[in-house]
Design an enzyme around this catalytic site. Structure first.
Site, PDB file in Angstrom:
ATOM      1  N   GLY A  72       0.814  -1.212   0.000  1.00 45.43           N
ATOM      2  CA  GLY A  72       0.000   0.000   0.000  1.00 45.43           C
ATOM      3  C   GLY A  72       0.848   1.263   0.000  1.00 45.43           C
ATOM      4  N   ASN A 153      -8.398   3.621   8.162  1.00 43.73           N
ATOM      5  CA  ASN A 153      -7.818   2.474   8.854  1.00 43.73           C
ATOM      6  C   ASN A 153      -8.059   2.484  10.357  1.00 43.73           C
ATOM      7  OD1 ASN A 153      -5.974   4.677   8.002  1.00 43.73           O
ATOM      8  ND2 ASN A 153      -4.635   3.787   9.546  1.00 43.73           N
ATOM      9  N   GLN A 181      -7.774  -0.370   2.995  1.00 45.09           N
ATOM     10  CA  GLN A 181      -8.678  -0.996   3.973  1.00 45.09           C
ATOM     11  C   GLN A 181      -9.998  -1.440   3.348  1.00 45.09           C
ATOM     12  OE1 GLN A 181      -7.941  -1.843   7.053  1.00 45.09           O
ATOM     13  NE2 GLN A 181      -5.974  -0.797   7.215  1.00 45.09           N
ATOM     14  N   SER A 201      -3.243  -3.322  -0.898  1.00 45.32           N
ATOM     15  CA  SER A 201      -2.146  -4.072  -0.279  1.00 45.32           C
ATOM     16  C   SER A 201      -2.601  -5.487   0.066  1.00 45.32           C
ATOM     17  CB  SER A 201      -1.729  -3.324   0.992  1.00 45.32           C
ATOM     18  OG  SER A 201      -0.751  -4.042   1.677  1.00 45.32           O
ATOM     19  N   HIS A 203      -1.615  -7.909   2.196  1.00 48.53           N
ATOM     20  CA  HIS A 203      -1.692  -8.501   3.537  1.00 48.53           C
ATOM     21  C   HIS A 203      -2.904  -8.044   4.351  1.00 48.53           C
ATOM     22  CE1 HIS A 203       0.066  -5.139   6.122  1.00 48.53           C
ATOM     23  NE2 HIS A 203       0.327  -4.698   4.916  1.00 48.53           N
ATOM     24  N   THR A 239      12.612  -6.677 -10.227  1.00 50.03           N
ATOM     25  CA  THR A 239      12.201  -8.061 -10.487  1.00 50.03           C
ATOM     26  C   THR A 239      10.885  -8.356  -9.779  1.00 50.03           C
ATOM     27  OG1 THR A 239      14.488  -8.713 -10.722  1.00 50.03           O
ATOM     28  CG2 THR A 239      12.920 -10.482 -10.223  1.00 50.03           C
ATOM     29  N   CYS A 327       3.060   5.522  19.425  1.00 48.09           N
ATOM     30  CA  CYS A 327       3.895   5.715  20.605  1.00 48.09           C
ATOM     31  C   CYS A 327       5.240   6.258  20.145  1.00 48.09           C
ATOM     32  CB  CYS A 327       4.102   4.365  21.266  1.00 48.09           C
ATOM     33  SG  CYS A 327       3.939   4.435  23.034  1.00 48.09           S
TER      34      CYS A 327
HETATM   35  N1  PLP Z   1      -3.015   2.966   3.565  1.00 48.23           N
HETATM   36  C1  PLP Z   1      -3.826   2.529   4.538  1.00 48.23           C
HETATM   37  C2  PLP Z   1      -5.207   3.091   4.662  1.00 48.23           C
HETATM   38  C3  PLP Z   1      -3.392   1.537   5.437  1.00 48.23           C
HETATM   39  O1  PLP Z   1      -4.205   1.124   6.398  1.00 48.23           O
HETATM   40  C4  PLP Z   1      -2.078   1.018   5.288  1.00 48.23           C
HETATM   41  C5  PLP Z   1      -1.562   0.032   6.244  1.00 48.23           C
HETATM   42  O2  PLP Z   1      -1.992  -0.040   7.370  1.00 48.23           O
HETATM   43  C6  PLP Z   1      -1.275   1.492   4.239  1.00 48.23           C
HETATM   44  C7  PLP Z   1      -1.773   2.459   3.391  1.00 48.23           C
HETATM   45  C8  PLP Z   1       0.088   0.958   4.003  1.00 48.23           C
HETATM   46  O3  PLP Z   1       0.055  -0.338   3.460  1.00 48.23           O
HETATM   47  P1  PLP Z   1       1.316  -1.307   3.503  1.00 48.23           P
HETATM   48  O4  PLP Z   1       1.424  -1.806   4.897  1.00 48.23           O
HETATM   49  O5  PLP Z   1       0.998  -2.408   2.556  1.00 48.23           O
HETATM   50  O6  PLP Z   1       2.496  -0.524   3.070  1.00 48.23           O
END
Ligand code: PLP
Length: 380
Positions: A72, A153, A181, A201, A203, A239, A327
């Site tokens: 992301g 998020n 998200q 993204s 994951h 790559t 934090c």
């Molecule tokens: N944008 C949003 C809204 C996200 O919640 C996150 C990750 O928490 C990202 C971008 C970044 O994604 P990545 O962890 O794949 O770099």
């Protein structure tokens, strides 16, 4: 070992077994470089194309409009910097919001500091939604890009993407949305919504880490921001992460096919959690719009409790959750998102983000709320 109960699916998710199965051959025998001419190279190039087709199918766009990245953060950088730099001659103004992820906010700060751009950071209301009239007022003849996240998020609030995109189109401005998200939880039809570019993204929806994609409509003028080889039609050098790309394609296909049942389950768990917390724990504040919200997101302030201590106590009980606050140097900074929706700093420090996922059950929610009751009592 203590049983782990995981309520942090917005931070990351475990790879789905069907996704891992499809990835395995590309991590073992079929390890070839997708740019090589021999058969295991060509085979991998085809695998990348299959994944591109799957993602394009889910988003209802052309496969050529999908660019694989490392996640992301990279997608946000590629789209925002790529569009900004390519269109600098038409204007130097970008509009975004105060509640974006740092991947967008810090990219905008970079463009302001080093590249002579001007950025407007829109306010949000107490529910976390932007005011469309404020957006329209912010547009000038120098505006070249609007970047507004699909779903937040921290508080899960979903913006009115269709309305934003209509405004962008009316003024001839590109519209990018960070959908990191949203993908996996919401049906995103980029053509119907009129989105020019989007970031995602792997994951976040049971795919692997370190892989993502950007959708960039074919009519969008943008330049690459990373120089090197000719991969991804010369727009993203490096790559290809074949196994990761295969994984994100499979994860996207599963998410799209199973979205109805998945989101229904999340909504039930989330509403059960809200209800139980409201009935059992006093002095709370639920953050963010309850209607326009990701199905698995719950963000609550437990007034008078320090968020970081709450997380540590929950961790002792095997619970993984998150506070929206970052934090730094041992101090809990209140979340910029909660401050933007008008939560006072002292209360914002008491926030807990719980995000539900595939493996959660009602019994998990019972355990979570019982543990929270004990922890909140102890810390207040
Ligand atoms: N944008 C949003 C809204 C996200 O919640 C996150 C990750 O928490 C990202 C971008 C970044 O994604 P990545 O962890 O794949 O770099």
């Amino acid at each position: 070992m203590q049983r782990i109960r995981y309520f942090d699916h917005s931070a990351t998710t475990a790879i789905e077994p069907r996704v891992l199965n499809e990835m395995m051959p590309y991590l073992t025998e079929s390890f070839g470089n997708a740019s090589s001419v021999y058969s295991i190279g060509k085979f991998n190039k085809e695998a990348i194309q299959i994944s591109r087709n799957r993602i394009a199918g889910a988003l209802r766009c052309k496969p050529e409009e999908i660019y694989f990245t490392s996640g992301g953060t990279e997608s946000d950088n590629l789209v925002i910097k790529g569009i900004a730099i390519a269109n600098r001659k038409y204007g130097n103004h970008i509009i975004t919001t105060k509640i974006e992820h740092p991947a967008v906010l810090n990219t905008c700060h970079f463009l302001e500091k080093y590249m002579g751009f001007r950025v407007t950071y829109l306010n949000v209301d107490s529910k976390g939604r932007i005011d469309l009239k404020e957006l329209e007022r912010a547009i000038s003849r120098n505006t070249i890009l609007i970047s507004i996240m699909f779903a937040n998020n921290e508080i899960g609030v979903i913006q009115d993407i269709e309305a934003i995109s209509k405004i962008a189109k009316r003024y001839g401005i590109y519209f990018h949305t960070d959908a990191v998200q949203a993908i996996g939880s919401l049906d995103v039809d980029v053509k119907r919504l009129g989105i020019s570019a989007l970031s995602a993204s792997g994951h976040k929806f049971y795919g692997p880490k370190g892989v993502g994609f950007a959708y960039i409509a074919e009519n969008v003028n943008f330049v690459r921001i990373q120089d090197g080889g000719h991969q991804e039609k010369d727009k993203r050098a490096g790559t290809e992460n074949v196994a990761g790309i295969v994984g994100i394609g499979k994860a996207m296909e599963i998410a799209q096919n199973e979205m109805g049942d998945y989101t229904k389950k999340l909504r039930i768990l989330r509403d059960y959690y809200f209800d139980k917390v409201e009935k059992n724990i006093p002095f709370i504040r639920i953050n963010g719009d309850l209607e326009n919200r990701l199905p698995g997101n719950a963000n609550i302030c437990f007034k008078g409790v320090d968020g970081s201590q709450m997380l540590q106590e929950l961790d002792k009980r095997g619970i993984c959750a998150s506070s929206g606050s970052a934090c730094s140097a041992g101090l809990l900074n209140p979340s910029h998102v909660l401050l933007a929706i008008g939560v006072p700093a002292s209360i914002a420090r008491s926030s807990l983000r719980v995000t539900f996922g595939r493996e959660n059950s009602m019994e998990d929610v019972d355990y979570l709320v019982q543990s929270l009751g004990e922890v909140v009592n102890q810390l207040r």
